[in-house]
Design an enzyme around this catalytic site. Structure first.
Site, PDB file in Angstrom:
ATOM      1  N   ASN A 162       0.760  -1.050  -0.208  1.00 54.05           N
ATOM      2  CA  ASN A 162       0.045  -0.042   0.150  1.00 54.05           C
ATOM      3  C   ASN A 162       0.976   1.404   0.040  1.00 54.05           C
ATOM      4  O   ASN A 162       0.542   2.377  -0.397  1.00 54.05           O
ATOM      5  CB  ASN A 162      -0.826   0.040   1.209  1.00 54.05           C
ATOM      6  N   SER A 220      -4.162   3.589  -8.442  1.00 56.33           N
ATOM      7  CA  SER A 220      -4.893   4.888  -8.270  1.00 56.33           C
ATOM      8  C   SER A 220      -5.791   4.964  -9.449  1.00 56.33           C
ATOM      9  O   SER A 220      -5.541   4.385 -10.541  1.00 56.33           O
ATOM     10  CB  SER A 220      -3.950   6.000  -7.994  1.00 56.33           C
ATOM     11  N   TYR A 239       3.250  10.244 -10.883  1.00 58.18           N
ATOM     12  CA  TYR A 239       2.530   9.466 -10.252  1.00 58.18           C
ATOM     13  C   TYR A 239       1.277   8.644 -10.922  1.00 58.18           C
ATOM     14  O   TYR A 239       1.291   7.427 -10.643  1.00 58.18           O
ATOM     15  CB  TYR A 239       1.505  10.439  -9.199  1.00 58.18           C
ATOM     16  N   ALA A 278       1.762   7.791 -13.967  1.00 56.78           N
ATOM     17  CA  ALA A 278       2.545   6.544 -14.640  1.00 56.78           C
ATOM     18  C   ALA A 278       2.932   5.518 -13.813  1.00 56.78           C
ATOM     19  O   ALA A 278       2.519   4.235 -14.175  1.00 56.78           O
ATOM     20  CB  ALA A 278       3.593   7.255 -15.388  1.00 56.78           C
ATOM     21  N   SER A 279       3.190   5.870 -12.684  1.00 53.93           N
ATOM     22  CA  SER A 279       3.409   4.955 -11.739  1.00 53.93           C
ATOM     23  C   SER A 279       2.364   3.824 -11.147  1.00 53.93           C
ATOM     24  O   SER A 279       2.474   2.633 -11.272  1.00 53.93           O
ATOM     25  CB  SER A 279       4.259   5.331 -10.271  1.00 53.93           C
ATOM     26  N   LYS A 280       1.104   4.514 -11.048  1.00 54.96           N
ATOM     27  CA  LYS A 280      -0.031   3.969 -10.853  1.00 54.96           C
ATOM     28  C   LYS A 280      -0.513   2.861 -11.885  1.00 54.96           C
ATOM     29  O   LYS A 280      -1.125   1.719 -11.896  1.00 54.96           O
ATOM     30  CB  LYS A 280      -1.080   4.657 -10.198  1.00 54.96           C
ATOM     31  N   ILE A 305      -9.131  10.349  -1.393  1.00 55.92           N
ATOM     32  CA  ILE A 305      -9.345   9.906  -0.162  1.00 55.92           C
ATOM     33  C   ILE A 305      -8.504  10.843   1.023  1.00 55.92           C
ATOM     34  O   ILE A 305      -7.292  11.248   0.490  1.00 55.92           O
ATOM     35  CB  ILE A 305      -8.808   8.314   0.078  1.00 55.92           C
TER      36      ILE A 305
END
Length: 250
Positions: A74, A127, A140, A142-144, A173
């Site tokens: 996570n 995400s 971010y 691209a990573s997800k 969130i």
């Protein structure tokens, strides 16, 4: 109660937000849970993007508790909303190290031990930003997106092992990562507009992601594998935003 009775689980990014809510929920459901984080507030200090740290964490948990059934990768970082023109290769490397290499390491080192227990569940936090543009910065997002593909690939490569690998794609969130967004909205008296872009017209709570993680960790999702589950109030059905930068900056 008891949906995870007798199970042994590791949750990274456990010091706050989604990770902390998941640790508490899993424990309430009967699991032995070890929470890890790079900052104080979890059971164990560990950098989720370090191969040595992840391998050591998993081996120590197995040695102490006798096995591993559930791995929830996570931990993540946001990287902010800087444009492609403003970010450096070093920025991208660090975001990918934690957000994508971290889940890869969790799968690599957890899977053999989960297999020894007869199977189990690996969950990775992706995400909605990884599904299409408009919900996060470039690195971010691209990573997800990589995490979504990673769980699909891992599910295939672990065929026949009885190990399910899935991702959760949260929307907005309220966590430590999104605290600046929430604080800014409240300071401007616009807290009621948080989450206005999704059909639920609100932001989500960490427990709502934890509940999805519980479902994926339990036998209730026994035929769910290689999937990316959105928990976003419906945001991913549209993503009606865009961010532009001046091409002359390149």
């Amino acid at each position: 109660m008891g949906r995870l009775q007798g199970k042994i689980a590791i949750v990274t990014g456990a010091a706050s937000g989604i990770g902390k809510a998941t640790v508490d929920l899993f424990r309430n459901e009967g699991a032995t849970v070890i929470g890890a984080d790079a900052v104080k507030g979890a059971d164990i200090l560990a950098d989720a993007g370090s191969e040595t740290a992840v391998e050591t964490l998993i081996k120590n948990v197995v040695a102490k508790h006798g096995g591993l059934d559930i791995m929830f990768a996570n931990a993540g970082v946001s990287g902010g909303f800087a444009s492609i023109a403003e970010q450096t290769a070093e920025d991208w490397a660090e975001i990918l190290r934690v957000n994508l290499i971290g889940p890869f390491l969790a799968i690599k080192y957890a899977a053999p031990f989960i297999h020894k227990r007869g199977g189990g569940s690996i969950i990775c936090t992706a995400s909605v930003a990884g599904l299409r543009s408009g919900a996060g910065g470039a690195a971010y997002s691209a990573s997800k997106a990589g995490v979504v593909n990673l769980v699909q690939t891992a599910a295939q490569q672990l065929s026949g092992s009885n190990i399910r690998v899935n991702a959760i794609c949260p929307g907005l969130i309220e966590t430590g990562m999104t605290k600046p967004i929430y604080d800014l909205a409240r300071d401007r008296g616009k807290a009621d507009r948080l989450g206005e872009l999704n059909p639920m017209a609100r932001g989500g709570e960490p427990i709502e992601i934890a509940q999805a993680a519980l479902w994926l960790a339990s036998n209730d999702s026994s035929y769910v594998n290689g999937s990316a589950i959105t928990v976003d109030g419906g945001l991913a059905s549209s993503h009606p935003t865009t961010r532009r930068f001046d091409i002359r900056m390149l």
